[in-house]
Design a protein around this motif. Structure first.
Motif, PDB file in Angstrom:
ATOM      1  N   VAL A 222       0.853  -1.195   0.000  1.00 18.00           N
ATOM      2  CA  VAL A 222       0.000   0.000   0.000  1.00 18.00           C
ATOM      3  C   VAL A 222       0.885   1.240   0.000  1.00 18.00           C
ATOM      4  CG1 VAL A 222      -1.577   1.322   1.486  1.00 18.00           C
ATOM      5  CG2 VAL A 222      -1.918  -1.136   1.163  1.00 18.00           C
ATOM      6  N   GLY A 223       0.496   2.245  -0.768  1.00 20.22           N
ATOM      7  CA  GLY A 223       1.237   3.502  -0.810  1.00 20.22           C
ATOM      8  C   GLY A 223       0.768   4.449   0.285  1.00 20.22           C
ATOM      9  N   ILE A 224       1.653   5.343   0.699  1.00 20.34           N
ATOM     10  CA  ILE A 224       1.344   6.309   1.762  1.00 20.34           C
ATOM     11  C   ILE A 224       1.538   7.721   1.206  1.00 20.34           C
ATOM     12  CG2 ILE A 224       1.909   7.109   4.102  1.00 20.34           C
ATOM     13  CD1 ILE A 224       1.094   4.170   4.071  1.00 20.34           C
TER      14      ILE A 224
ATOM     15  N   ALA B 125       2.175   9.598  -7.448  1.00 20.51           N
ATOM     16  CA  ALA B 125       3.574   9.219  -7.187  1.00 20.51           C
ATOM     17  C   ALA B 125       3.660   8.010  -6.264  1.00 20.51           C
ATOM     18  CB  ALA B 125       4.315  10.405  -6.577  1.00 20.51           C
ATOM     19  N   ALA B 126       2.708   7.905  -5.343  1.00 19.63           N
ATOM     20  CA  ALA B 126       2.742   6.796  -4.380  1.00 19.63           C
ATOM     21  C   ALA B 126       1.802   5.663  -4.812  1.00 19.63           C
ATOM     22  CB  ALA B 126       2.339   7.294  -2.991  1.00 19.63           C
ATOM     23  N   TRP B 127       1.364   5.713  -6.074  1.00 17.40           N
ATOM     24  CA  TRP B 127       0.308   4.782  -6.477  1.00 17.40           C
ATOM     25  C   TRP B 127       0.702   3.314  -6.334  1.00 17.40           C
ATOM     26  CZ3 TRP B 127      -4.532   4.903  -6.445  1.00 17.40           C
ATOM     27  CH2 TRP B 127      -5.253   3.814  -6.959  1.00 17.40           C
ATOM     28  N   SER B 128      -0.237   2.557  -5.818  1.00 16.30           N
ATOM     29  CA  SER B 128      -0.081   1.107  -5.739  1.00 16.30           C
ATOM     30  C   SER B 128      -1.441   0.500  -6.038  1.00 16.30           C
ATOM     31  CB  SER B 128       0.353   0.711  -4.324  1.00 16.30           C
ATOM     32  OG  SER B 128       0.026  -0.648  -4.084  1.00 16.30           O
TER      33      SER B 128
ATOM     34  N   ASP C 118      12.327   0.873   1.776  1.00 15.74           N
ATOM     35  CA  ASP C 118      11.914   1.147   0.396  1.00 15.74           C
ATOM     36  C   ASP C 118      10.742   0.263  -0.013  1.00 15.74           C
ATOM     37  OD1 ASP C 118      13.855   3.064   0.046  1.00 15.74           O
ATOM     38  OD2 ASP C 118      15.369   1.574  -0.514  1.00 15.74           O
ATOM     39  N   GLU C 119      10.146  -0.424   0.950  1.00  7.86           N
ATOM     40  CA  GLU C 119       9.093  -1.382   0.588  1.00  7.86           C
ATOM     41  C   GLU C 119       7.825  -0.695   0.104  1.00  7.86           C
ATOM     42  OE1 GLU C 119       9.543  -4.639   0.618  1.00  7.86           O
ATOM     43  OE2 GLU C 119      11.603  -4.398   1.336  1.00  7.86           O
ATOM     44  N   ALA C 120       7.371   0.306   0.865  1.00  6.33           N
ATOM     45  CA  ALA C 120       6.107   0.973   0.516  1.00  6.33           C
ATOM     46  C   ALA C 120       6.399   2.321  -0.140  1.00  6.33           C
ATOM     47  CB  ALA C 120       5.268   1.174   1.769  1.00  6.33           C
TER      48      ALA C 120
ATOM     49  N   ALA D 231       2.220  -0.984   6.132  1.00  8.69           N
ATOM     50  CA  ALA D 231       2.226  -1.159   4.667  1.00  8.69           C
ATOM     51  C   ALA D 231       3.446  -1.949   4.223  1.00  8.69           C
ATOM     52  CB  ALA D 231       2.181   0.206   3.975  1.00  8.69           C
ATOM     53  N   SER D 232       4.598  -1.657   4.850  1.00  7.65           N
ATOM     54  CA  SER D 232       5.837  -2.305   4.406  1.00  7.65           C
ATOM     55  C   SER D 232       5.811  -3.812   4.665  1.00  7.65           C
ATOM     56  CB  SER D 232       7.047  -1.674   5.097  1.00  7.65           C
ATOM     57  OG  SER D 232       6.987  -1.951   6.484  1.00  7.65           O
ATOM     58  N   GLY D 233       4.927  -4.243   5.571  1.00  4.78           N
ATOM     59  CA  GLY D 233       4.784  -5.672   5.833  1.00  4.78           C
ATOM     60  C   GLY D 233       3.809  -6.344   4.878  1.00  4.78           C
ATOM     61  N   GLY D 234       3.276  -5.587   3.934  1.00  7.32           N
ATOM     62  CA  GLY D 234       2.383  -6.170   2.937  1.00  7.32           C
ATOM     63  C   GLY D 234       0.921  -6.190   3.353  1.00  7.32           C
TER      64      GLY D 234
END
Lengths: 198, 134
Positions: free
Chosen positions: B9-11, B62-65, B34-36, B115-118
């Motif tokens: 997920v993007g923030i 820019a943060a799109w996911s 750098d994950e999210a 988010a970085s944990g998926g």
């Protein structure tokens, strides 16, 4: 007529920059005058282009400009108001006071939804609601303008429940709401032009 | 943007002040690595304190996911302008963007860590909102 309406409303807002800023400095972040001036200066610069369009399209375009240019919460709030008015008036050939009243009722609901607010919370809605009511009653435009100015003044004793002013709690009491005041300034200028052009 | 980033997920951080937004993004990135994808914006269209719908839309892009984007906002105008920005996205994208009812810095750090944990968008928003008053 549309050209005069746009120009005089913009000029009125711009002329009240200092007053709106002073009101907002008392109970908010002090940027309402500057933000409104930025948005309405842009509308003034585009006034010929806007006035060349059908009234519904012109109002929608004006609302979008305010959304993109104002830079505070008042941008989306006034933007929603004008875009909603534009949507309601689009394609209408006979625009009389009752048609404007009906369109403003829908626009008021759009502002309430956007701001998650309602009349009585020391906001622009405290002016929009009585203006809508007066228009619907068929009041003379000079009376509509007077009601708008009085309604803005009447926000002073209210404790703010929305926006930055609500952070002040009871200290917001005693100050006129800047958004209510700018709504009154816009209403007064619009009524003046509409009255003159019959 | 790497493939790994698009899986998270993007923030997006929206403040009235670009310095606050950038600082909060720095803190969030420290947690998320750098994950999210993380993007920020702040200031009105003239560079003063305020918010700007155009800049918010750019930050969301820019943060799109495809997993969605969680937005952290500071004060009223940032929230209202973020709502407008979301409505101006393609409908397919708009439904994947949520504004968190959470304090900006703490919310951003918690959201980025989650988010970085998926985690899913719903989980990211819920974690950020655990910091909400009441």
């Amino acid at each position: 007529m549309l050209s005069d309406l746009i120009k005089e409303v913009c000029e009125a807002v711009i002329a009240h920059e200092a007053e709106l800023t002073a009101l907002d400095s008392a109970i908010g972040d002090g940027d309402h005058g500057l933000n409104m001036k930025r948005g309405f200066s842009e509308l003034l610069a585009k006034s010929d282009e806007l006035a060349g369009q059908e009234v519904g399209a012109a109002l929608k375009a004006a609302g979008m400009t305010l959304v993109m240019k104002v830079g505070g919460a008042s941008g989306p709030l006034y933007g929603s108001l004008f875009m909603s008015l534009g949507k309601e008036l689009a394609g209408k050939t006979e625009i009389d006071q009752s048609v404007i009243a009906e369109a403003l009722a829908v626009a008021q609901a759009a502002v309430m939804a956007r701001g998650k607010s309602q009349p009585g919370q020391k906001t622009m809605l405290d002016v929009i609601a009585p203006v809508q009511q007066k228009l619907a009653e068929g009041a003379a435009l000079t009376d509509v303008a007077a009601a708008a100015l009085a309604a803005a003044e009447a926000t002073a004793p209210i404790q703010a429940l929305k926006g930055r002013a609500s952070f002040l709690g009871e200290r917001s009491i005693g100050h006129v709401d800047p958004g209510a005041r700018s709504s009154a300034v816009i209403t007064e200028a619009a009524c003046r032009v509409l009255e003159r052009s019959g | 943007m790497s493939q790994a980033q698009a899986d998270c997920v993007g923030i997006v951080i929206v403040s009235h002040s670009p310095e606050v937004a950038r600082g909060a993004a720095d803190m969030a990135r420290q947690m998320a690595g750098d994950e999210a994808p993380i993007a920020w914006c702040g200031g009105d269209p003239d560079g003063g304190l305020g918010s700007d719908v155009g800049k918010i839309i750019e930050a969301i892009e820019a943060a799109w996911s495809e997993q969605g984007v969680a937005i952290l906002v500071d004060l009223g105008g940032a929230e209202t302008n973020s709502e407008v920005a979301i409505e101006m996205l393609d409908p397919g994208r708009a439904e994947k963007v949520r504004i968190c009812n959470a304090p900006l810095v703490e919310g951003a750090v918690m959201a980025a860590a989650e988010a970085s944990g998926g985690a899913s968008l719903t989980e990211v928003v819920r974690t950020a909102e655990e910091y909400s008053p009441a």
